[in-house]
Design an enzyme around this catalytic site. Sequence first.
Site, PDB file in Angstrom:
ATOM      1  N   GLU A 228      -6.011 -10.859  -0.461  1.00  0.00           N
ATOM      2  CA  GLU A 228      -6.759 -10.672   0.830  1.00  0.00           C
ATOM      3  C   GLU A 228      -8.359 -10.770   0.278  1.00  0.00           C
ATOM      4  O   GLU A 228      -9.093 -10.023   0.825  1.00  0.00           O
ATOM      5  CB  GLU A 228      -6.468  -9.485   1.007  1.00  0.00           C
ATOM      6  CG  GLU A 228      -4.861  -9.323   1.622  1.00  0.00           C
ATOM      7  CD  GLU A 228      -4.388  -8.126   2.265  1.00  0.00           C
ATOM      8  OE1 GLU A 228      -5.255  -7.522   2.491  1.00  0.00           O
ATOM      9  OE2 GLU A 228      -3.431  -7.743   2.002  1.00  0.00           O
TER      10      GLU A 228
ATOM     11  N   GLU B 277       0.890  -1.232   0.075  1.00  0.00           N
ATOM     12  CA  GLU B 277      -0.037   0.047  -0.291  1.00  0.00           C
ATOM     13  C   GLU B 277       0.762   1.322   0.035  1.00  0.00           C
ATOM     14  O   GLU B 277       0.424   2.320   0.868  1.00  0.00           O
ATOM     15  CB  GLU B 277      -0.932   0.002   1.262  1.00  0.00           C
ATOM     16  CG  GLU B 277      -1.877  -1.297   1.378  1.00  0.00           C
ATOM     17  CD  GLU B 277      -2.835  -1.523   2.594  1.00  0.00           C
ATOM     18  OE1 GLU B 277      -2.872  -0.165   3.356  1.00  0.00           O
ATOM     19  OE2 GLU B 277      -3.406  -2.507   2.717  1.00  0.00           O
TER      20      GLU B 277
HETATM   21  O1  G3I Z   1      -2.698  -8.211  19.090  1.00  0.00           O
HETATM   22  C1  G3I Z   1      -3.420  -7.039  19.737  1.00  0.00           C
HETATM   23  C2  G3I Z   1      -3.858  -7.342  21.145  1.00  0.00           C
HETATM   24  O2  G3I Z   1      -2.862  -7.617  22.039  1.00  0.00           O
HETATM   25  C3  G3I Z   1      -4.554  -6.059  21.783  1.00  0.00           C
HETATM   26  O3  G3I Z   1      -5.234  -6.391  22.984  1.00  0.00           O
HETATM   27  C4  G3I Z   1      -5.866  -5.692  20.751  1.00  0.00           C
HETATM   28  C5  G3I Z   1      -6.239  -4.435  21.187  1.00  0.00           C
HETATM   29  O4  G3I Z   1      -7.026  -3.654  20.230  1.00  0.00           O
HETATM   30  O5  G3I Z   1      -5.098  -5.263  19.264  1.00  0.00           O
HETATM   31  C6  G3I Z   1      -4.641  -6.514  18.792  1.00  0.00           C
HETATM   32  O6  G3I Z   1      -3.781  -6.041  17.507  1.00  0.00           O
HETATM   33  C7  G3I Z   1      -4.877  -5.988  16.623  1.00  0.00           C
HETATM   34  C8  G3I Z   1      -4.368  -6.979  15.371  1.00  0.00           C
HETATM   35  O7  G3I Z   1      -5.236  -6.827  14.302  1.00  0.00           O
HETATM   36  C9  G3I Z   1      -4.636  -8.326  15.701  1.00  0.00           C
HETATM   37  O8  G3I Z   1      -5.753  -8.806  16.181  1.00  0.00           O
HETATM   38  C10 G3I Z   1      -4.685  -4.585  15.959  1.00  0.00           C
HETATM   39  O9  G3I Z   1      -5.186  -3.618  16.901  1.00  0.00           O
HETATM   40  C11 G3I Z   1      -5.404  -4.481  14.936  1.00  0.00           C
HETATM   41  O10 G3I Z   1      -5.445  -3.053  14.278  1.00  0.00           O
HETATM   42  C12 G3I Z   1      -5.033  -5.451  13.762  1.00  0.00           C
HETATM   43  O11 G3I Z   1      -6.010  -5.228  12.780  1.00  0.00           O
HETATM   44  C13 G3I Z   1      -5.504  -5.670  11.486  1.00  0.00           C
HETATM   45  C14 G3I Z   1      -5.348  -4.788  10.358  1.00  0.00           C
HETATM   46  O12 G3I Z   1      -4.904  -5.300   9.273  1.00  0.00           O
HETATM   47  C15 G3I Z   1      -4.234  -3.643  10.847  1.00  0.00           C
HETATM   48  O13 G3I Z   1      -3.076  -4.065  10.902  1.00  0.00           O
HETATM   49  C16 G3I Z   1      -6.315  -6.902  10.985  1.00  0.00           C
HETATM   50  O14 G3I Z   1      -6.519  -7.972  11.950  1.00  0.00           O
HETATM   51  C17 G3I Z   1      -5.979  -7.356   9.466  1.00  0.00           C
HETATM   52  O15 G3I Z   1      -6.959  -8.312   9.118  1.00  0.00           O
HETATM   53  C18 G3I Z   1      -5.780  -6.370   8.659  1.00  0.00           C
HETATM   54  O16 G3I Z   1      -5.222  -6.813   7.516  1.00  0.00           O
HETATM   55  C19 G3I Z   1      -4.947  -5.842   6.513  1.00  0.00           C
HETATM   56  C20 G3I Z   1      -3.779  -6.370   5.686  1.00  0.00           C
HETATM   57  O17 G3I Z   1      -2.777  -6.670   6.617  1.00  0.00           O
HETATM   58  C21 G3I Z   1      -3.221  -5.341   4.455  1.00  0.00           C
HETATM   59  N1  G3I Z   1      -4.645  -5.202   3.651  1.00  0.00           N
HETATM   60  C22 G3I Z   1      -5.694  -4.657   4.408  1.00  0.00           C
HETATM   61  C23 G3I Z   1      -6.259  -5.676   5.571  1.00  0.00           C
HETATM   62  C24 G3I Z   1      -7.205  -5.087   6.248  1.00  0.00           C
HETATM   63  O18 G3I Z   1      -7.075  -3.820   6.965  1.00  0.00           O
END
Ligand code: G3I
Length: 368
Positions: free
Chosen positions: A268, A161
Amino acid sequence: MNRNLILAVCSILAMSCNNAKDAHSQTDDTAKVLKEHYESYFPIGVAVSPRALKTDEASFVIKHFSSITAENAMKMGPLHPKQNEYYWKDADSIVAFAKRNNIKLRGHALVWHQQTPSWFFTDKNGNTVSKEVLMQRIKDHITTVVTRYKDDIYAWDVVNEAIADAKDTIYRSSKFYQICGEDFIAKAFEWAHAADPDAILFYNDYNEIDPVKRSKIISMIRKLRANGIPVHAVGLQAHWALNEPTKDQLDKTLSDFAMLGLPLQITELDISVYPKEHNSRERKAADFDTTYSATKEKAQSRQYRMVFDLFRKYKKNITGVTFWNISDRHSWLDNFPVRGRKDYPLLFDKNLKPKSSYKAVVHFENGK
Ligand code: G3I
């Protein structure tokens, strides 16, 4: 033998034949699993978490999929939370699962503006670091991670991205770009290639159906490759919805990317049952109706049929299709664009049962 007895024998024979046929047709329908329906087209993958691989979803992943991607465990933040500290446990558990079950493994993502720890960009006094310092930090990260998984990961989303959504801007104004300019993109690919010359290196992005963004992605890749940068393939994230893409939009998207002459992967895939939105927002009254209605289910299976008809049309260009999560049990879309609004974007329901979208994806005439 009197007439009634003959009729009775015939009806018993007819029923047993029908039962056998049904059993056979049922065997036909249930004998093949998702990846087998597509084994002559492309591997079917899925994004996973270490937690999911400790539940009933593990055997389900092994059954239906031939490739996996770490949904979060291999991103910069989860993997490298502090400058001199890596957290390998979660990523290693996914690598071990892939090796144990002979499943292909995609690495995601070496450089991405989200989930990047702030230490990458600041010095010990909290000041923004120079381009040289940041480039060295990115190089150390990529070299360490790619070297560790050199024999386990066949493909990396190297840069994720980097192209802006805004029509009049080429590059996203991430901190990487603000400090390094566009150079971090080319160097990231060079460093990944130096660490693992065999890995297939992807540029990965979303909103690929937008012709302006698509044109910017394609121009950047052409320019990088013209300068000898090892961008080997393109990842189209494919976070879609009932209302987009249309068949013509997707056909033109795949056709334009195919003109690059590089392998393409759908990296994805999910199809939200709500109208597509690109920015997170507060929940409104209407968002509390999260029923997965028959109307939504029917529209979703029509959309999945359309996209897979086109994926098969471009099977010479597409080398993988990965779903972004295993089932409707969990999806990032449950919290985007509206936190807490349940979505149903995948082929299997929360009990891992195939939805009508699954049938729409696997029921096609061979060769078409
Ligand atoms: O692991 C921590 C946990 O310890 C904590 O308690 C919690 C509090 O909110 O957060 C957890 O981390 C989260 C993580 O997912 C694991 O669940 C993050 O907050 C959250 O922002 C993260 O979201 C991910 C997102 O990317 C942002 O990185 C989504 O699961 C994931 O599906 C999404 O995937 C992205 C691809 O990597 C790139 N393309 C877009 C796609 C959707 O955004």
